[in-house]
Design a protein around this motif. Structure first.
Motif, PDB file in Angstrom:
ATOM      1  N   GLU A 906       0.838  -1.210   0.000  1.00 10.33           N
ATOM      2  CA  GLU A 906       0.000   0.000   0.000  1.00 10.33           C
ATOM      3  C   GLU A 906       0.866   1.249   0.000  1.00 10.33           C
ATOM      4  O   GLU A 906       0.580   2.220  -0.714  1.00 10.33           O
ATOM      5  CB  GLU A 906      -0.899   0.002   1.235  1.00 10.33           C
ATOM      6  N   LEU A 910       1.337   4.349  -2.939  1.00 13.08           N
ATOM      7  CA  LEU A 910       1.181   5.784  -2.676  1.00 13.08           C
ATOM      8  C   LEU A 910       2.445   6.554  -3.047  1.00 13.08           C
ATOM      9  O   LEU A 910       2.377   7.712  -3.470  1.00 13.08           O
ATOM     10  CB  LEU A 910       0.828   6.001  -1.204  1.00 13.08           C
ATOM     11  N   GLU A 913       2.286   7.343  -6.523  1.00 12.05           N
ATOM     12  CA  GLU A 913       1.387   8.470  -6.789  1.00 12.05           C
ATOM     13  C   GLU A 913       2.040   9.808  -6.452  1.00 12.05           C
ATOM     14  O   GLU A 913       1.441  10.866  -6.614  1.00 12.05           O
ATOM     15  CB  GLU A 913       0.111   8.315  -5.962  1.00 12.05           C
ATOM     16  N   ARG A 915       3.046  10.669  -3.310  1.00 10.18           N
ATOM     17  CA  ARG A 915       2.608  11.118  -1.998  1.00 10.18           C
ATOM     18  C   ARG A 915       3.797  11.284  -1.047  1.00 10.18           C
ATOM     19  O   ARG A 915       4.763  10.509  -1.069  1.00 10.18           O
ATOM     20  CB  ARG A 915       1.643  10.104  -1.394  1.00 10.18           C
ATOM     21  N   ASP A 919       1.308  12.577   3.701  1.00  7.49           N
ATOM     22  CA  ASP A 919       0.122  12.142   2.973  1.00  7.49           C
ATOM     23  C   ASP A 919      -0.142  10.652   3.206  1.00  7.49           C
ATOM     24  O   ASP A 919      -1.294  10.226   3.392  1.00  7.49           O
ATOM     25  CB  ASP A 919       0.303  12.390   1.465  1.00  7.49           C
ATOM     26  N   ILE A 920       0.943   9.878   3.176  1.00  8.96           N
ATOM     27  CA  ILE A 920       0.799   8.427   3.380  1.00  8.96           C
ATOM     28  C   ILE A 920       0.232   8.144   4.769  1.00  8.96           C
ATOM     29  O   ILE A 920      -0.659   7.307   4.939  1.00  8.96           O
ATOM     30  CB  ILE A 920       2.157   7.728   3.189  1.00  8.96           C
ATOM     31  N   ARG A 923      -3.473   9.006   4.839  1.00  9.35           N
ATOM     32  CA  ARG A 923      -4.280   8.060   4.069  1.00  9.35           C
ATOM     33  C   ARG A 923      -4.441   6.734   4.813  1.00  9.35           C
ATOM     34  O   ARG A 923      -5.524   6.145   4.823  1.00  9.35           O
ATOM     35  CB  ARG A 923      -3.624   7.825   2.708  1.00  9.35           C
TER      36      ARG A 923
END
Length: 960
Positions: A906, A910, A913, A915, A919-920, A923
């Motif tokens: 996961e 991210l 993306e 991130r 941010d990780i 999320r």
């Protein structure tokens, strides 16, 4: 106990002749304030120190006399400069209290304590002490009696001249102060704090006690000129203005010392009145003053005064007449003349004794006696006391002192005889430190080498009973040079016995025992030879050669059984059950420990503790809850009765059981107590046991993070303990350092590593590192080493670090490397954890089971069920480490060749993306620190140098 009355105050406190009391206003206020606190239930200990003659006793007598007049109960004990009685100065206050108990002590503990103290204090009892208890129980009895007395009425306990107290009394002092902080007791002690009278043992004890809020120190300063003026004005009955001129002279002569002031004020005032200050010669010291007064005595009277000084601070006239070489008339006249010359104070009441006004005045008289005459005086006193005064107070101690002082005149044999008797009396009264010193003193006088060795062996045994194993070993080493081979062997056995309890390596003990055994015939019927073999086995084990040790131990055990002597058998069993904690042979060791318990209980020996401690350790390995409970109770009783090192083991067990029970706050309290409790081993306490215990607690409660700032990751395994470094690196998530340290440790596994008491910790920390790294090769290498513990709990030391079921670790390893039957391992581990009554182990095993099932099937409902059971145990108890494992375990599933877990997949998606760590974290609902750890682990696992390469990796593998 019921209502009780305090005895009368010392006669010198209450009769005329006391000097006027001036100054000391702050000191008086401090004492009165401390008394007020004590009356309110806040125990206080106040220690008054100062140079000789500074007025310590005068201050205390003044304040305590006032308190007594206001209804306070005051008990007084004092120490003497010569050889004192065991536990002096507590003995006399306790004797004064004992009649108040009588048959009214209905409470079981109080009644037992009173009975024990009556035996200890009874001068007529000469039989050996009851060996079912040790010194600690005597200390507890003293505290029990004092607390019972203060429950009825508040008390002042005065202990005078503590600088002359013996080491056993100093230890008792610490115990009393520490355990009466919530009782209505004011303890007041006086002491000299400067050489030659300074007591280092007392200074150390007071330094330790100073941490308590109820302990106060008062240092008496010399009188100022104004205070001397007040003193002179009162004594001489003159105005302060007139007294001022004399005060200036007295301040220069006495430097403000109250005793010197008392001795000199009259001559100065008389000189001032005559206007003859310039021609009168005033003494410059106490010695000059005493000599000037002695010069006024008739020649026939001087030897009588000298005899009185050598007899003691207090002088019994009956003894004086009996010892004096002069006639009765001359002796009586001499005492009268000494009183007139103010060299000695007369009896105040009928039955009272003559008394020197101060110890320094008495010493000044002794200093005037020629050395050869002093020897003869000591000899005469000893001979007359021995022949004519069978009921004299402290007779044994006094004979030992005087004969020892006169040994140059051929009385060495008598000195040895009475020093031994004094030592035995101290030993029988549980004053083991005092006994040890007396045995050593006797050995130093004896001209017979074999007798010297025997006495040193007794001294070492007494030091051992006093829990000073370092001092015991030093004395045993002194005997190793004696000519008698059997004495040398006994010394070697004693040295070994004083080595294993603090956990010292056995090389020196092995050397001494090997030499000792080689010097006597190998007689299988000789009890000494057989017991020495048992000691040799344990010494060998403590060098790491456990296989050889067990061979020797089995031989010794067979020989011991053949003797038919239960004492010999118990001795060998004691050695063989304490050699190792390795898994092989644990059931046999448990059987031997149980057999030893059956043998030693009738003997009322401290050996019960050794057997019980090993029963406890083996019960943990085997998961025997009943054995754990019973042996813990037995050890608590050992601690109560014997003290010494047993309280340390009790707290150690309390820590471990609280830890595995998930009672982390209770474990934290015990861990702090262990830091202090380790000091029972004195200079032996250089082990890292408490450091490991602290780590075990911190990691389970999630408090390792503060250590991060102290760790660089570059620490050297040759300079610091490698397992500890590896454990910290793993727990802190430092992948590179963890891998480096794991590789180092795997490369440095010694052939007999599993024989070490710390091997379990090394093995567990290597296994945990391999599991965290996902290092299947390392885990596969560790698997057979763990398999030796299958079906048992893992434990480092004697319950220093309890790690739980080995099958749990085996299940995790097998889950990682894809072999064996992990679920069966976890089932056995769970059963063992529950039988051990260890919720922490249960929760960890459930979490490990959930992680395995999640790895096999990420959507497993069964995994979620195990995780929920683990969380239900861990969350209320604050088992942070288990909860973190559940977080990771719920994500764990190796999805690709890089070994990434589900959570890491996961995270890398991210990253792809673009991130940030923040941010990780947002999320995935994790901390930013945890997100950063995941990113760092991912980069390491896939060999990426940066986030861009990680994003490319994710897209190539279909993870983004």
């Amino acid at each position: 106990m019921g209502e009780w009355s305090a005895p009368a105050l010392p006669a010198g406190w209450t009769t005329s002749g006391q000097p006027p009391f001036v100054a000391r206003h702050e000191e008086v206020a401090a004492l009165e304030s401390a008394w007020a606190d004590a009356v309110g239930g806040a125990g206080r200990a106040l220690f008054v120190s100062g140079e000789p003659g500074s007025g310590k006793s005068r201050l205390v007598s003044e304040v305590c006399s006032r308190l007594r007049a206001d209804g306070a109960a005051v008990l007084v004990g004092s120490c003497i400069q010569e050889l004192g009685a065991p536990f002096e100065p507590f003995d006399e206050p306790l004797r004064a209290l004992m009649p108040a108990f009588g048959t009214a002590a209905t409470d079981g503990s109080d009644s037992e304590s009173v009975e024990l103290l009556e035996r200890v204090l009874d001068r007529s009892v000469q039989d050996a002490a009851d060996k079912s208890v040790g010194q600690e129980r005597v200390f507890s009895a003293v505290v029990d009696v004092l607390r019972a007395a203060t429950a009825e009425r508040p008390m002042v306990l005065v202990l005078d001249d503590l600088h002359w107290a013996g080491p056993a009394a100093i230890r008792l002092l610490s115990r009393v102060v520490e355990e009466t902080v919530a009782d209505r007791l004011l303890l007041v002690g006086t002491l000299r704090n400067a050489p030659p009278d300074r007591s280092d043992a007392l200074a150390d004890a007071l330094a330790s006690l100073s941490r308590l809020s109820g302990v106060l120190r008062i240092e008496l300063a010399p009188f100022t000129t104004d205070e001397i003026t007040d003193y002179v004005a009162i004594c001489a009955g003159i105005s302060r203005d007139t007294a001022r001129e004399s005060a200036d002279v007295l301040e220069e002569l006495t430097s403000g010392n109250p005793f010197l002031l008392r001795a000199m004020w009259r001559r100065v005032v008389e000189a001032e009145r005559r206007g003859g200050r310039r021609v009168i010669e005033l003494p410059d010291s106490v010695g000059d003053l005493v000599r000037s007064r002695i010069a006024t005595l008739e020649p026939a009277h001087r030897p009588v005064l000298e005899l009185a000084a050598v007899l003691g601070q207090e002088v019994d006239l009956v003894e004086m007449i009996g010892v004096s070489a002069a006639s009765v008339d001359v002796t009586l006249a001499a005492m009268d003349a000494a009183v007139r010359a103010r060299l000695i104070d007369p009896p105040r009441l009928a039955g009272d004794h003559y008394r020197f006004p101060h110890a320094i005045a008495r010493q000044a008289v002794i200093d005037t006696i020629p050395s050869t005459e002093l020897l003869r005086t000591h000899a005469r006193i000893a001979q007359v006391l021995e022949s004519d005064f069978p009921a004299a107070p402290r007779r044994i101690q006094r004979l030992a002192f005087h004969y020892a002082a006169a040994r140059a005149l051929g009385f060495g044999d008598r000195a040895v005889t009475y020093l031994i008797r004094a030592a035995e009396l101290a030993e029988d009264r549980y004053a083991y430190e005092d006994a040890a010193r007396l045995f050593e003193q006797a050995a130093g006088i004896s001209p017979d080498s074999d007798e010297q060795a025997e006495l040193l062996l007794r001294a070492a045994a007494a030091w051992d009973l006093a829990a000073d194993t370092a001092r015991a070993r030093a004395v045993y080493e002194r005997v190793s040079d004696t000519s008698d081979p059997r004495l040398r062997l006994r010394a070697a056995m004693g040295y070994e016995d004083a080595s294993w309890r603090p956990g010292l390596l056995g090389h020196r003990a092995l050397e001494l025992l090997s030499a000792g055994l080689a010097s006597i015939p190998p007689d299988e019927h000789d009890p000494l030879y057989v017991q020495a073999l048992g000691a040799l086995a344990r010494a060998t084990a403590f060098t790491g050669a456990v296989d050889e040790a067990e061979r020797i131990g089995n031989e010794a055990l067979d020989l011991a059984r053949a003797t038919g002597d239960p004492l010999v058998l118990a001795s060998v069993l004691r050695s063989t059950v304490t050699m190792t904690v390795r898994p092989r042979g644990v059931i046999e060791r448990q059987e031997r420990a149980t057999e030893m318990l059956a043998l030693t209980r009738p003997m009322h020996s401290e050996w019960i503790g050794a057997a019980t401690l090993n029963v406890f350790a083996n019960s943990y390995l085997l998961g025997d809850r009943a054995g754990l409970d019973q042996s813990e109770r037995d050890l608590q009783e050992m601690s109560r009765q014997w003290g010494g090192h047993w309280p340390y083991w009790v707290v150690c067990i309390r820590f471990g059981r609280a830890l595995i029970g998930g009672r982390l706050e209770e474990a934290a309290i015990a861990c702090r107590q262990l830091q202090q409790a380790e000091s029972v081993f004195r200079e032996d306490s250089n082990s890292s046991a408490n450091a490991l215990q602290t780590y075990m607690l911190r990691r389970e409660s999630g408090r390792i993070e503060p250590v991060r700032r102290l760790i660089t990751g570059e620490e050297s395994p040759t300079e610091l303990w490698p397992p500890g470094l590896l454990a910290l690196y793993t727990e802190l998530g430092l992948e590179g350092p963890t891998r480096r340290m794991l590789d180092w440790q795997l490369a440095h596994i010694a052939p007999n590593a599993s024989d070490s008491a710390e091997w379990a910790a090394r093995l567990v920390f290597m296994t945990e590192a391999a599991l965290w790294l996902g290092d299947a090769a390392a885990a596969e290498r560790l698997h057979p080493l763990l398999s030796e513990y299958a079906g048992l709990n893992l434990m480092s030391g004697l319950f220093v670090a309890p790690f739980g079921p080995a099958d749990c670790y085996l299940g995790e390893v097998e889950s990682l490397i894809g072999t064996g039957a992990p679920l069966e391992r976890f089932e056995r581990a769970l059963d063992l954890a529950e039988r051990t009554d260890a919720p922490l182990h249960v929760a960890r095993t459930l979490a490990a089971t959930a992680a395995h099932l999640g790895r096999v099937d990420p959507g497993s409902r069964e995994a979620a069920g195990y995780a929920e059971r683990a969380r239900a145990i861990a969350e209320p108890a604050g088992m942070v480490r288990v909860l973190r494992a559940l977080e990771v375990g719920s994500e764990a599933s190796a999805l690709d060749g890089g070994g990434l877990t589900a959570r890491e997949c996961e995270v890398i998606a991210l990253i792809a993306e673009g991130r940030s760590n923040r941010d990780i974290a947002t999320r995935l609902v994790i901390s930013e620190h945890t997100a950063a750890n995941h990113v760092r682990n991912i980069l390491m696992k896939i060999g990426a140098e940066n986030r861009t390469q990680a994003a490319m990796y994710a897209r190539e593998r279909g993870l983004a």
